[in-house]
Design a protein around this motif. Structure first.
Motif, short mmCIF file in Angstrom:
data_model
loop_
_atom_site.label_atom_id
_atom_site.label_comp_id
_atom_site.label_asym_id
_atom_site.label_seq_id
_atom_site.Cartn_x
_atom_site.Cartn_y
_atom_site.Cartn_z
N HIS A 148 1.98 -3.96 -2.99
CA HIS A 148 1.61 -2.57 -3.21
C HIS A 148 2.80 -1.79 -3.76
O HIS A 148 3.96 -2.21 -3.64
CB HIS A 148 1.10 -1.94 -1.91
CG HIS A 148 -0.22 -2.47 -1.46
ND1 HIS A 148 -1.41 -1.87 -1.77
CD2 HIS A 148 -0.53 -3.58 -0.73
CE1 HIS A 148 -2.40 -2.57 -1.26
NE2 HIS A 148 -1.89 -3.62 -0.61
N SER A 149 2.53 -0.65 -4.33
CA SER A 149 3.57 0.17 -4.93
C SER A 149 4.55 0.68 -3.88
O SER A 149 4.16 0.98 -2.74
CB SER A 149 2.94 1.35 -5.67
OG SER A 149 3.92 2.28 -6.06
N VAL A 150 5.80 0.79 -4.27
CA VAL A 150 6.83 1.32 -3.38
C VAL A 150 6.48 2.75 -2.94
O VAL A 150 6.78 3.16 -1.82
CB VAL A 150 8.21 1.30 -4.08
CG1 VAL A 150 9.28 1.92 -3.19
CG2 VAL A 150 8.58 -0.12 -4.45
N LEU A 151 5.81 3.48 -3.81
CA LEU A 151 5.47 4.87 -3.50
C LEU A 151 4.44 4.98 -2.39
O LEU A 151 4.20 6.07 -1.86
CB LEU A 151 4.96 5.57 -4.76
CG LEU A 151 5.97 5.68 -5.91
CD1 LEU A 151 5.33 6.34 -7.13
CD2 LEU A 151 7.21 6.46 -5.47
N ASN A 152 3.81 3.85 -2.01
CA ASN A 152 2.89 3.85 -0.87
C ASN A 152 3.61 3.71 0.45
O ASN A 152 2.98 3.80 1.51
CB ASN A 152 1.87 2.71 -1.01
CG ASN A 152 0.90 2.94 -2.16
OD1 ASN A 152 0.68 4.06 -2.58
ND2 ASN A 152 0.33 1.86 -2.68
N SER A 153 4.92 3.47 0.42
CA SER A 153 5.70 3.38 1.65
C SER A 153 5.68 4.71 2.39
O SER A 153 5.59 5.78 1.77
CB SER A 153 7.15 2.98 1.33
OG SER A 153 7.20 1.77 0.62
N ALA A 154 5.75 4.64 3.71
CA ALA A 154 5.65 5.87 4.52
C ALA A 154 6.35 5.66 5.86
O ALA A 154 6.61 4.52 6.28
CB ALA A 154 4.19 6.26 4.73
N VAL A 155 6.64 6.77 6.52
CA VAL A 155 7.23 6.77 7.85
C VAL A 155 6.30 7.51 8.80
O VAL A 155 5.78 8.58 8.46
CB VAL A 155 8.62 7.43 7.85
CG1 VAL A 155 9.13 7.64 9.27
CG2 VAL A 155 9.61 6.57 7.08
N PHE A 156 6.10 6.94 10.00
CA PHE A 156 5.21 7.55 10.98
C PHE A 156 5.94 7.67 12.32
O PHE A 156 6.58 6.71 12.76
CB PHE A 156 3.95 6.69 11.18
CG PHE A 156 3.15 6.48 9.94
CD1 PHE A 156 2.19 7.40 9.55
CD2 PHE A 156 3.35 5.37 9.14
CE1 PHE A 156 1.45 7.22 8.40
CE2 PHE A 156 2.61 5.16 7.99
CZ PHE A 156 1.66 6.10 7.62
N PRO A 157 5.84 8.81 12.97
CA PRO A 157 6.34 8.88 14.35
C PRO A 157 5.47 8.02 15.25
O PRO A 157 4.25 7.94 15.05
CB PRO A 157 6.21 10.37 14.69
CG PRO A 157 5.19 10.90 13.75
CD PRO A 157 5.28 10.09 12.50
#
Length: 568
Positions: free
Chosen positions: A207-216
């Motif tokens: 998947h695209s790097v831009l789909n990376s995310a951070v979640f608490p």
């Protein structure tokens, strides 16, 4: 009877740095590491000649670990640099190239080894004392009220690892995520001793790097688990959960060591299953809604729990045990022989389902404030994803170092050229008295100073890999890069900003090439009211230690008198 072979005598190499073979191997190592340095560094493919996994990287920790050598001095330098990287996560290539440059300069100078060692320590002390001063011109104070410098620092670490193959937009996105994850692991308004939280990293390939995310909170992979959609109905109040570190598979070897006594005709499997079901019934009675096990759960127990509306997670893995206990307050249960104590239970505020490609994640939220977060990293293929994961972990460590010393150093080679100019100016003006104190002649002192500063400048010059030239301005002593296709008469028109981005080129400045001699001068401080902000920053703590490791390791190599090898 085996044949006895007479033991061969050990090989003894006298003054190893005087042997051309040893020097050639050190020079080759320097060329290898220098070519990886900086954002435009070249990638390396490391492969064992008998087969196995191919390592594609420009990161010092992976590259040095993958490269083997039969030369003890090479192994000595590798071990020293890897030890630095394991403690500080950054500036490994800087330390290695600086160390090898110092060794080469010492041998080319023709000075006695003990003189080089003594003077290297002296010039290191000059650098360290200057870097620790409040008015140091290549040090930047980090303001935690603004995320700009933190993002710049993170971006400098990430962009220096070209094996991730990130675009400018992707680099900025990952840098912001790294800072966000770092800030989520710093507890707020917590009395007493403060301990930092953890960032759990999950990799998603394709998947695209831009789909990376951070979640608490914590994301747990539950791909393929049945009845997981029930989590959508359990978000109304804090949920009780239990966590097992012992296996609940029902196998006798999982019960522990010792002697097991059994009566004749007893069905042990049925008895163990009854014990497991008793645990499940107690959990249901105590209103447990989330049942988690580090290892395997018996299918019958799973079916019973799910029939009672309990969400079951097995094979959690040891890496998630600590963050889950910190998040929920649960105490892992290591046995199934006793009744579950009330203090073993934990709490989860709510649960939700998140989908990343083919992976289904159960998102666990803490009942109160928690310093646990999850970073989901996406990349197009496995090689780039593994490199990105390593880089993000190192970036988090570098950001944590700023809590101990909230400073950064100018990047892009500007700190190296500035330090070299400062040492030249400081040392030249005090050459006579310093030489007397250090027990050497003035010519030896100046020759060693030139070697030390040239080594520092060669590190800055190593940032250019496309045939361009490196320059130093004779005002602030910052580093500039001139493209290879620029004519000599057009230098002033081709220079935009310096390596760190703080100084802009202008017609009233003078430059000189880094590989040429220039008159010593005192580097001028920058205007404090300048609206220009740095574009490249390096970790202050990591680079300061890397400089010390480079000099100490070079001195250790210069001090080696014999290498004794047992060939039996």
């Amino acid at each position: 009877m085996s044949r006895l072979v007479k033991k061969s005598p050990s090989l003894c190499v006298d003054l190893p740095l005087d042997h051309s073979d040893v020097r050639n191997k050190l020079h080759l190592l320097r060329q290898l590491l220098t070519s990886c340095f900086g954002p435009t560094g070249k990638l390396k493919l490391v492969h064992n000649n008998i087969g196995g996994h191919v390592v594609t990287t420009s990161t010092s920790s992976l590259l040095l670990a993958a490269v083997s050598s039969s030369q003890p001095l090479v192994d000595l330098i590798k071990t020293s640099i890897l030890n630095h990287v394991s403690r500080f996560s950054d500036c490994g290539l800087f330390a290695a190239t600086m160390c090898l440059a110092l060794i080469e300069q010492a041998k080319q100078s023709g000075l006695r080894g003990n003189v080089c060692i003594r003077l290297n320590r002296h010039f290191l002390d000059v650098c360290v004392s200057y870097l620790q001063r409040e008015d140091c011109c290549c040090k930047v104070k980090l303001d935690f009220c603004s995320s700009h410098n933190l993002i710049t620092l993170a971006r400098s670490v990430i962009s220096s690892k070209p094996a991730c193959l990130l675009t400018e937009q992707e680099t900025l996105h990952i840098s912001k995520l790294a800072v966000q994850a770092f800030l989520l692991t710093v507890p707020c308004d917590k009395p007493g001793a403060v301990s930092l939280g953890q960032t759990v990293t999950i990799s998603v390939e394709g998947h695209s790097v831009l789909n990376s995310a951070v979640f608490p909170g914590l994301l747990v992979d539950v791909t393929g688990a049945p009845c997981i959609n029930k989590a959508e109905n359990l978000t109304s109040h804090p949920l009780c959960m239990v966590l097992f570190s012992a296996s609940l598979a029902g196998d006798i070897p999982e019960l522990g060591g010792g002697i097991i006594e059994m009566s004749w005709g007893v069905d042990t499997d049925a008895q163990i299953l009854d014990q497991l079901l008793d645990l499940g019934k107690q959990a249901v009675k105590d209103d447990v809604k989330l049942f988690v096990c580090q290892k395997v759960i018996h299918p019958v127990l799973q079916q019973y729990l799910r029939s009672q509306g309990v969400i079951v997670i097995e094979r959690l893995g040891i890496t998630l045990m600590e963050p889950l206990t910190l998040l929920t307050g649960a105490q892992p249960v290591a046995t199934l022989h006793t009744t579950l104590p009330a203090k073993a239970y934990g709490k989860v505020r709510d649960l939700s389902i998140r989908q990343f490609g083919s992976k289904t994640m159960l998102h666990l939220h803490a009942p109160g404030e928690s310093a646990i977060c999850t970073m989901v990293l996406c990349q197009r293929n496995e090689t780039m994803l593994s490199e990105l994961k390593v880089v993000c972990q190192k970036t988090e460590h570098v950001l944590r170092l700023t809590l101990r010393e909230p400073y950064a150093l100018l990047g892009g080679g500007c700190t190296e050229t500035h330090l070299a100019a400062y040492v030249r100016h400081k040392s030249t003006n005090k050459a006579t008295e310093s030489a007397a104190v250090l027990g050497c002649s003035q010519s030896e002192y100046l020759l060693s100073m030139d070697g030390f500063c040239s080594s520092m400048e060669s590190v800055a010059k190593s940032l250019e890999h496309n045939g361009g030239n490196s320059l130093i301005d004779l005002t602030h002593a910052h580093h500039w890069t001139l493209p290879a296709d620029v004519m000599n008469g057009c230098v002033e028109d081709s220079l935009g900003f310096c390596g760190c981005g703080l100084v802009e080129g202008s017609s009233n400045k003078k430059w000189t090439y880094l590989n040429t001699k220039y008159a010593e001068f005192s580097p001028a401080a920058l205007a404090t009211d300048s609206p220009v902000q740095t574009r490249v920053l390096d970790s202050f703590t990591a680079k300061l230690n890397a400089l010390q490791v480079a000099v100490e390791t070079a001195n250790l190599a210069l001090d080696v008198r014999y290498i004794i090898k047992d060939v039996n």
